[in-house]
Design a protein around this motif. Sequence first.
Motif, PDB file in Angstrom:
ATOM      1  N   PHE A 337      36.651  17.860  71.486  1.00  0.00           N
ATOM      2  CA  PHE A 337      37.002  19.222  71.085  1.00  0.00           C
ATOM      3  C   PHE A 337      37.884  19.900  72.137  1.00  0.00           C
ATOM      4  N   LEU A 338      37.422  19.890  73.370  1.00  0.00           N
ATOM      5  CA  LEU A 338      38.108  20.660  74.401  1.00  0.00           C
ATOM      6  C   LEU A 338      39.493  20.099  74.685  1.00  0.00           C
ATOM      7  N   THR A 339      39.611  18.786  74.682  1.00  0.00           N
ATOM      8  CA  THR A 339      40.922  18.165  74.895  1.00  0.00           C
ATOM      9  C   THR A 339      41.854  18.513  73.741  1.00  0.00           C
ATOM     10  N   ALA A 340      41.340  18.479  72.527  1.00  0.00           N
ATOM     11  CA  ALA A 340      42.174  18.700  71.351  1.00  0.00           C
ATOM     12  C   ALA A 340      42.724  20.114  71.299  1.00  0.00           C
ATOM     13  N   VAL A 341      41.966  21.090  71.783  1.00  0.00           N
ATOM     14  CA  VAL A 341      42.445  22.472  71.728  1.00  0.00           C
ATOM     15  C   VAL A 341      43.151  22.887  73.006  1.00  0.00           C
ATOM     16  N   GLY A 342      43.366  21.944  73.913  1.00  0.00           N
ATOM     17  CA  GLY A 342      44.141  22.237  75.110  1.00  0.00           C
ATOM     18  C   GLY A 342      43.381  22.969  76.192  1.00  0.00           C
ATOM     19  N   TYR A 343      42.044  22.882  76.219  1.00  0.00           N
ATOM     20  CA  TYR A 343      41.289  23.519  77.293  1.00  0.00           C
ATOM     21  C   TYR A 343      41.651  22.844  78.613  1.00  0.00           C
ATOM     22  N   PRO A 344      42.165  23.583  79.595  1.00  0.00           N
ATOM     23  CA  PRO A 344      42.742  22.947  80.781  1.00  0.00           C
ATOM     24  C   PRO A 344      41.753  22.164  81.636  1.00  0.00           C
ATOM     25  N   ASP A 345      40.461  22.502  81.569  1.00  0.00           N
ATOM     26  CA  ASP A 345      39.478  21.838  82.422  1.00  0.00           C
ATOM     27  C   ASP A 345      38.583  20.912  81.604  1.00  0.00           C
ATOM     28  N   ALA A 346      39.136  20.363  80.503  1.00  0.00           N
ATOM     29  CA  ALA A 346      38.328  19.539  79.610  1.00  0.00           C
ATOM     30  C   ALA A 346      37.739  18.323  80.322  1.00  0.00           C
ATOM     31  N   GLY A 347      38.472  17.770  81.278  1.00  0.00           N
ATOM     32  CA  GLY A 347      38.003  16.561  81.964  1.00  0.00           C
ATOM     33  C   GLY A 347      36.767  16.762  82.811  1.00  0.00           C
ATOM     34  N   SER A 348      36.426  18.020  83.110  1.00  0.00           N
ATOM     35  CA  SER A 348      35.269  18.261  83.980  1.00  0.00           C
ATOM     36  C   SER A 348      33.979  18.499  83.212  1.00  0.00           C
ATOM     37  N   GLN A 349      34.036  18.470  81.870  1.00  0.00           N
ATOM     38  CA  GLN A 349      32.808  18.700  81.120  1.00  0.00           C
ATOM     39  C   GLN A 349      31.831  17.552  81.354  1.00  0.00           C
ATOM     40  N   PRO A 350      30.553  17.858  81.518  1.00  0.00           N
ATOM     41  CA  PRO A 350      29.567  16.796  81.735  1.00  0.00           C
ATOM     42  C   PRO A 350      29.567  15.830  80.553  1.00  0.00           C
ATOM     43  N   PRO A 351      29.413  14.562  80.777  1.00  0.00           N
ATOM     44  CA  PRO A 351      29.398  13.586  79.675  1.00  0.00           C
ATOM     45  C   PRO A 351      28.354  13.959  78.624  1.00  0.00           C
ATOM     46  N   GLY A 352      28.782  13.997  77.359  1.00  0.00           N
ATOM     47  CA  GLY A 352      27.869  14.295  76.273  1.00  0.00           C
ATOM     48  C   GLY A 352      27.529  15.761  76.108  1.00  0.00           C
ATOM     49  N   TRP A 353      28.210  16.638  76.841  1.00  0.00           N
ATOM     50  CA  TRP A 353      27.866  18.062  76.802  1.00  0.00           C
ATOM     51  C   TRP A 353      28.020  18.647  75.401  1.00  0.00           C
ATOM     52  N   THR A 354      29.148  18.399  74.738  1.00  0.00           N
ATOM     53  CA  THR A 354      29.366  18.977  73.406  1.00  0.00           C
ATOM     54  C   THR A 354      28.299  18.500  72.430  1.00  0.00           C
ATOM     55  N   ASP A 355      27.946  17.217  72.487  1.00  0.00           N
ATOM     56  CA  ASP A 355      26.899  16.707  71.605  1.00  0.00           C
ATOM     57  C   ASP A 355      25.561  17.407  71.873  1.00  0.00           C
ATOM     58  N   ARG A 356      25.277  17.687  73.144  1.00  0.00           N
ATOM     59  CA  ARG A 356      24.020  18.371  73.460  1.00  0.00           C
ATOM     60  C   ARG A 356      24.040  19.809  72.946  1.00  0.00           C
TER      61      ARG A 356
END
Length: 879
Positions: A337-356
């Motif tokens: 999600f975050l990568t697709a909408v261009g969120y600049p810090d998408a790479g720092s999201q904890p693994p599996g965060w969106t699913d949680r």
Amino acid sequence: MDPTLVAARLTPDVIAPLIRTLFVHDGPGTDLVDRPVHLSRLVSFTGEKPALTERDLLRVAAELVGAALDDGPRARPATAPTATATAARPVAPGEDSAVADALARTLRALGEIDMDDLQAARLLPAEFARRLHETVPGVTRALSAEGTRFHSLLLDSVAPYILRFLTLRSPYVARVLTEQLSGHGAGHAPSPSSEDAAFEERYAHATAVLHNHLTIFGIDLAHSPDSWPLDAAYLGLQCEPRPLGAGPAGAAGPAGGPDAAGQDEPPVPAEQALSGRSKVLVRGVAGSGKTTLLQWLTVATARDELPDALATLRGRVPFLLPVRRFAQDGFPSPDAFLTAVGYPDAGSQPPGWTDRVLGSGRGLLLIDGIDEAPESDREEVRRKLADWTDRHPGNIWIVTSRPSAVPENWLAAEGFTELSLAPMSREDVAAFIQRWHRAAAQQSPADIDRLGAYEHTLLNAVRITRDLGRLATNPLMCGLLCALHRDRRGYLPNGRKELYDAALSMLLERRDRERAMVATDGVDLTRQPKIQLLQKLAHWMLLNGRSEMDRDVAIETLAQHLPAIPDAARQGGPVEVYRHLLNRTGLLREPTPGTVDFVHRTFQDYLSARATVQRHDFPLLLEHAHHDAWEDVIRMAVALARPDECAALLDGLLAPHAGVKAAEARHRKLLAAACLEHATELDPAVRARVQRFTRDMVRPSTPSAARALGWIGPIVLEMLPDPRPVPDDEAYLLAITATSIADDMAIDYLTALRDRGHHDVRAQLAGAWRHYDTARYAREIIAHLEPAELYFPVSDLEELHALRRLGGRPHLQIAGPFTPDQLIEGTHPAEGLTRLWLAYDLGVSMEWLSAFPQLDTLKIGHRIRPVTGVPDGIRVIQL
């Protein structure tokens, strides 16, 4: 006092650090994470050796007051303020200190209130603020009325940050609240880890910054047109509580629909219409504010600044997902999600965060623009939404679309309610114009007197000029009118084509020239080459069913056409010309790195229509005329075409077309009727042929068809049958059609229906006057309606006073913001009022109803919180 201006100044960067100083950082209570902690143990100004003294607490309060006044912590002007400056302040200059003292005493109640952190975090911010205030009774007794309101506004502004701090500092509180939000019992909902919580705080701040902008055309085109703060410029939108396609009168749809007497609820603020709903499809025409509404929800959720009506969104994680970004590659998986909408810090999201987040039911999914997916892909989008909502229960989903892009009840099987964004009322238009000019004055203080004069003349023009009133129906068109009126020093064009031509002239040519700006990128194009090149990009998007294109594709498209435009080709290559169009036209933007789109879909439609007409590609328009994405393009093509081309296009819409279904053929004929108003010159025989083909089609059989017919415009009034001899059920449908035409011409048609005794016809006419000249509608329609069992809606003081001049009515429906004093004064003589229907949440206790001795019934709209203080003897009905 303008609450939005004060709130805009009290940003998270201002409030959050000050709130943190009120609480201890180390010491008793900070390590207790398995149970609630009393607030008195957490604040930093209690105990034998408090970290924060009384003087420090007063300093914190003074800094909040100073920030809200925008004049520094305790700054005082060296000279007496001007009358304008004084009028703009929430309080008189001499009362600043008294308000700061009252606020400090109220904040000190954090150490006195009998409440722990979990109990506090469970409250709505408004309720928490009220509890604090009640802990120190009389704290505002010495303040003026303005000072008391200012103190209340300050307290309401800091309350969400206090509650957010209490939630973030305690994993126990965060876990319990998460379990409540997700609907699971204790021990079943996963608690956010400290890593997740830290990322969510960063994400919330960045998301609020990313989406806190609103295009207000023409305020300062030397810079990005997206640079005006959303929270300062957003004008609250209204929704029709009854969805498109609801059944006949008396059959309530999923959005509530009519009450037991068969009378519709009026349009209500979007936050009230959305309140309590977890799955919503919001329809709205181009420019009606669909994207702006989702931006506001995103920012307000991220900042924890939601109104009480949207309390169920608090604590959620917003994801704003524009469909245009995924039109080519399909919807991303949640982890993208975050990568697709261009969120600049998408790479720092904890693994599996969106699913949680989605798994715990804490997500707010805002999916914008179903109509911007190709028609062939929309069924796949529906299946994806069905899969997501089934797989991730407990989350909230809000989807937007143009009205005709998807069928009625498109997502009904998935449990979605349908709402429609209402056209702006006259009061909304006036408020927008006033706010636009106030924003422009802040941007250009030297022009404040001239802007004041422009505001006055424009307000008069949209009220008395029929064509302008018809154009000013949504935020986009109102913004264009304001910008052009200022740019042309009080002159406005008539008609939609002329409006867009003038807007292109303003955006592409006049503004830079009149500001004596020199080319800074080595490219200096005149208006016509810019239009030609922009048309090429718009035409590519039209042909490919896209509203966004890759940057590389845009450059390649320009490269193909530059040799044919020598004035542009000799000044640079496709990359340089692309950068010039992006930076200097105000029409293009890069929503994410590597993609480009138009600042609004309406400009794309208009430019693609110009390109198609110039190419004489009318067969292309006829081939796609039954596709909703081409409707506005065809309307503008009719306005742009020569008379013979226009005639051929309209005849083509009427003629049979291979592969077109019966419903699509009907749609094409109605589109031909809708195009008539755009044809400057047209053979009378062709006009008569269009009217003859469509005359038998203007007897709608359902309310939804009746509304859709009315949206074609005033031309329909010429085709509707005489309503006097038809039966009541058909008269009701004709009333729906005529009242869907927001033009005072409709009043003449409606006079033939005003003497009907049928309740549904009377209710339809009574509920429509917000779209018309109030005094004339009251005189020619309202005064003639039989009042028996009929609620007369009032949404502003002008309507309330108009009813009073008519002698009042026994049943009133409150459909707008009023104070009790206004209602008591406006409904005199009080003895005549027997029933009151609150369709708008006034947010006050009901003791004032004792002023109406004959009142026996109080109805409460189904989206309004239960009321308190109702006098004895008044029956309360919650719809």
